[in-house]
Scaffold this active site. Structure first.
Site, short mmCIF file in Angstrom:
data_model
loop_
_atom_site.label_atom_id
_atom_site.label_comp_id
_atom_site.label_asym_id
_atom_site.label_seq_id
_atom_site.Cartn_x
_atom_site.Cartn_y
_atom_site.Cartn_z
N LEU A 331 0.83 -1.21 0.00
CA LEU A 331 0.00 0.00 0.00
C LEU A 331 0.86 1.25 0.00
O LEU A 331 0.46 2.29 -0.50
CB LEU A 331 -0.91 0.02 1.24
CG LEU A 331 -2.04 -1.00 1.28
CD1 LEU A 331 -2.74 -0.95 2.63
CD2 LEU A 331 -3.04 -0.74 0.16
N GLY A 332 2.01 1.16 0.60
CA GLY A 332 2.87 2.34 0.65
C GLY A 332 4.05 2.11 1.55
O GLY A 332 4.16 1.08 2.23
N VAL A 339 3.81 -0.81 4.25
CA VAL A 339 2.46 -1.21 4.61
C VAL A 339 1.87 -2.08 3.51
O VAL A 339 1.98 -1.75 2.33
CB VAL A 339 1.56 0.02 4.87
CG1 VAL A 339 0.17 -0.41 5.34
CG2 VAL A 339 2.19 0.95 5.88
N ASP A 452 4.33 13.91 14.64
CA ASP A 452 4.51 13.76 13.19
C ASP A 452 3.19 13.97 12.45
O ASP A 452 2.79 13.17 11.61
CB ASP A 452 5.11 12.39 12.88
CG ASP A 452 5.84 12.37 11.55
OD1 ASP A 452 6.13 13.47 11.00
OD2 ASP A 452 6.14 11.27 11.05
#
Ligand SMILES: *[C@@H]1O[C@H](CO)[C@@H](O)[C@H](O)[C@H]1NC(C)=O
Ligand SMILES: *[C@@H]1O[C@H](CO)[C@@H](O)[C@H](O)[C@H]1NC(C)=O
Ligand SMILES: *[C@@H]1O[C@H](CO)[C@@H](O)[C@H](O)[C@H]1NC(C)=O
Ligand SMILES: *[C@@H]1O[C@H](CO)[C@@H](O)[C@H](O)[C@H]1NC(C)=O
Ligand SMILES: *[C@@H]1O[C@H](CO)[C@@H](O)[C@H](O)[C@H]1NC(C)=O
Ligand SMILES: *[C@@H]1O[C@H](CO)[C@@H](O)[C@H](O)[C@H]1NC(C)=O
Ligand SMILES: *[C@@H]1O[C@H](CO)[C@@H](O)[C@H](O)[C@H]1NC(C)=O
Length: 644
Positions: A331-332, A339, A452
């Site tokens: 996913l990334g 992920v 973050d």
């Protein structure tokens, strides 16, 4: 350092060991008495009497028949070793007195590896070998025989010398009669034996004659072990004589035993030391690593503390769910891992594999599981479970089909695939995020700093509800007398970091508010926060850019052109001014998340913002008055995690 010492020892040992260092075995018995007894092994029928060795008994009569005895120097002599052959000289005086005619049987100068000293070798065997050992290499004995009886046909005569190997049958034999020597005459006969280990030349001199009785090439190492005993043997039968040794000197070169010690032991010690040091270094590193990783004594303990703890999964289950972490399901890639999409129990999940390359991995992992695992808020990404196996850290979240916010606000205008989201959606996303952050700051037992906040960490469910995720950097700060989380690392994402946290490395609720300010500015403007490589380039910084427009009274021109003006101008202006307020260079002037939320909900007006962007000053000017929400309590850094 320790390595070097070990290597030096090895080098020194090797240098010392180059070429065997030769020492000598020297002794000179001019006579034998009780003071010399300790140095000798007397066995069989041998004895010491009147300053001499009686190899066979010296008592006249029946009692001296069929006797055999040996006398050996107690300390073995190193005759050879790999790459080395010893040389030696030995001088002795024999006195043999025949008791019968002829005398019998004789004696031998022996070199033997046999540890058996008390052998039964009377008669023709001269005490050299036992009858059953005759001809066997196991006899381990080489002898120069002084034979005074012709006991079998092969014997030359009753006055000869011979060279015997493992038997009493001589390889070579030489008569002494021609040389004017009578062995059994009862006279002192001096004998000199010389062996050159290099030439393998064994030479025998009798009396002071310059010409040898014999000189034979014989490799003693072929018949004898490395360490040999030196000595004499003798025997009688029906024929008897007194076999007496009056003196004995030996001068033998041999390898230095001490040197051998260095040769053998020091390299072993050196290697052992090297191995030990390597092992120690390995262990220390391992321990250090584990100490670093074990900010908590045990991951399991750390995580399973609360009753609402997320579920623990097996690596196998997660592999199965994600098609063995197939790239197709990726996913990334985030700051702390990759992920993957997965399916578990017919439910879609997102599995984050925390990169374990850095020592940070484990800390981030624990931080994320412990902080997010305890929290339940509709605007926080739900952590379903976790896994720690084979040094792999994995986190299982609810799957959010719309992915992260950044791709909706920074999408290319030309790219119609990812259509941008409307102002209403943006407002709801921003409000949802503010609710999550307000909950983190004020709604939980402990104040939690996310540290973050950025558009790529805000995930959208199928209805575009915002879910704040990625708690890898999140830290809780306990109520106490301090207000920040201090850290040596530069956490956070450039462009979202408050100027004071870049300067001091401190994280506070105000620095989270700053990052949130940046977030709402990017959502309103559809513009990235600033060139990440040049954070100090003020013109590329979104805060400077918006504030500039605000000064010029043109703040609305900062609005994302992709929205095509499809928004209520008051709302847009409110959000932009709120963004600027959150990004005030003076942290004391930034609104709290409580106020931010009130503004976003339309319950309060945005805090006033100076027309000109104030310069950043450190330390900041003290707040002119304390805002209400600061009464929430004072906060301390969560120091267990600060020293990474
Ligand atoms: C010692 O004797 C053995 C056997 O004959 C031989 O191989 C070796 O080269 C000799 N070594 C030296 C140093 O003479
Ligand atoms: C033995 O004696 C010979 C002759 O005197 C001499 O050359 C040699 O070096 C001696 N060997 C030993 C080991 O003493
Ligand atoms: C002793 O051994 C030698 C050499 O092997 C052999 O020639 C001889 O016959 C043997 N003598 C006896 C009595 O066994
Ligand atoms: C050696 O001397 C002894 C004693 O004097 C004598 O009996 C014997 O015959 C002699 N042997 C030789 C070979 O001369
Ligand atoms: C032999 O030598 C010893 C000393 O070692 C001496 O006392 C003795 O008299 C000598 N014997 C003869 C026959 O020369
Ligand atoms: C062995 O050594 C002796 C004494 O040094 C010498 O006379 C003889 O020639 C040597 N023999 C050989 C084969 O080298
Ligand atoms: C042994 O010692 C005696 C007396 O000191 C000496 O005369 C003799 O030469 C020595 N023998 C050897 C081989 O060194």
């Amino acid at each position: 350092m320790v390595f070097c010492v070990a290597v030096k020892i090895l080098i020194v040992a090797t240098l010392l060991g180059v070429g065997p260092r030769v020492e000598c075995l020297n002794f000179n018995f001019t006579e034998f008495d009780d003071s010399t007894r300790d140095q000798l092994i007397l066995s069989g029928d041998s004895n010491m009497f009147s300053g001499a060795i009686q190899i066979t008994p010296d008592v006249n009569g029946e009692s001296i028949k069929y006797k055999s005895g040996r006398v050996l120097y107690r300390k073995p002599y190193r005759l050879w070793s790999k790459g080395y052959n010893a040389s030696f000289n030995s001088t002795f005086v024999l006195n043999i007195q025949a008791q019968t005619h002829p005398g019998g049987e004789g004696l031998g100068f022996i070199l033997t590896g046999s540890s058996v000293v008390d052998i039964n070798a009377e008669g023709q065997w001269l005490g050299i070998v036992e009858p059953q050992m005759n001809g066997s290499s196991q006899a381990n004995t080489v002898a120069i025989e002084f034979d005074t009886r012709k006991s079998y046909v092969e014997d030359l005569n009753d006055n000869h010398v011979g060279l015997d190997v493992n038997s009493v049958y001589s390889l070579v034999q030489f008569s002494l009669s021609e040389l004017g020597v009578n062995l059994s005459s009862g006279l002192n006969i001096s004998v000199h034996v010389q062996y050159d280990g290099e030439l393998k030349n064994l030479t025998l001199f009798v009396e002071d004659m310059k010409i040898p009785v014999f000189s034979e090439i014989i490799d003693l190492s072929a018949y004898l072990p490395e360490n040999v005993y030196l000595g004499f043997s003798g025997s009688t039968s029906d024929f008897t004589q007194l076999n007496c040794l009056r003196s004995w000197a030996f001068n033998g070169a041999e390898e230095d035993d001490d040197n051998l010690w260095i040769w053998i032991v020091v390299p072993i010690l050196g290697v052992a030391l090297l191995v030990g040091v390597a092992f120690a270094v390995y262990w220390k590193r391992k321990l250090d690593r584990e100490k670093l990783e074990d900010a908590y004594p045990s991951i399991e303990e750390a995580i399973q503390g609360s009753s609402t703890a997320p579920r623990k999964f097996k690596l196998k289950e997660l592999g199965k769910a994600t098609g063995n972490f197939s790239p197709k399901n990726k996913l990334g890639k985030g700051g702390f891992g990759t992920v993957y999409k997965g399916v578990m129990e017919n439910k879609e999940v997102a599995v984050k594999k925390v990169s374990n390359k850095s020592t940070q991995g484990k800390t981030e992992f624990i931080a994320e599981v412990t902080t997010i695992g305890k929290l339940h808020h509709r605007n926080l990404v739900k952590l379903i479970g976790w896994c720690y196996e084979k040094r792999e850290f994995l986190l299982v979240y609810e799957y959010l089909p719309n992915g992260s916010l950044d791709k909706f606000i920074f999408c290319e205008k030309s790219s119609m695939e990812e259509s941008t989201i409307s102002w209403e959606t943006r407002l709801s996303v921003v409000t949802g995020t503010a609710q999550a952050l307000e909950y983190l700051h004020n709604g939980c037992e402990e104040t939690i700093l996310h540290r973050d906040i950025k558009s790529s960490n805000i995930l959208l469910d199928s209805e575009f509800n915002a879910k704040l995720g990625d708690f890898g950097l999140a830290r809780s700060i306990k109520l106490g007398d301090q207000t920040h989380h201090s850290t040596k690392e530069l956490a956070g994402t450039p462009g979202y970091m408050a100027p004071e946290s870049i300067l001091t490395g401190r994280f506070t609720r105000e620095t989270d508010v700053y990052a949130f300010g940046i977030l709402i500015l990017e959502v309103a403007c559809g513009r990235k926060p600033g060139s990440q490589s040049q954070q100090d380039d003020y013109n590329s910084n979104i805060v400077h850019w918006v504030w500039d427009l605000y000064s010029k009274g043109r703040i609305l021109s900062a609005a994302d052109s992709r929205l095509n003006g499809d928004f209520a101008t008051e709302d847009m202006e409110c959000v932009l001014i709120l963004g600027l307020a959150c990004c005030h260079p003076n942290p004391h002037k930034r609104p709290s998340m409580k106020i931010v939320l009130q503004v976003l909900k339309g319950e309060a007006a945005p805090p006033p913002v100076p027309n000109e962007r104030p310069v950043f000053m450190w330390p900041p000017l003290p707040p002119s008055f304390k805002e209400l929400d600061i009464s929430h309590g004072q906060i301390t850094p969560f120091t267990e995690l600060s020293g990474r």
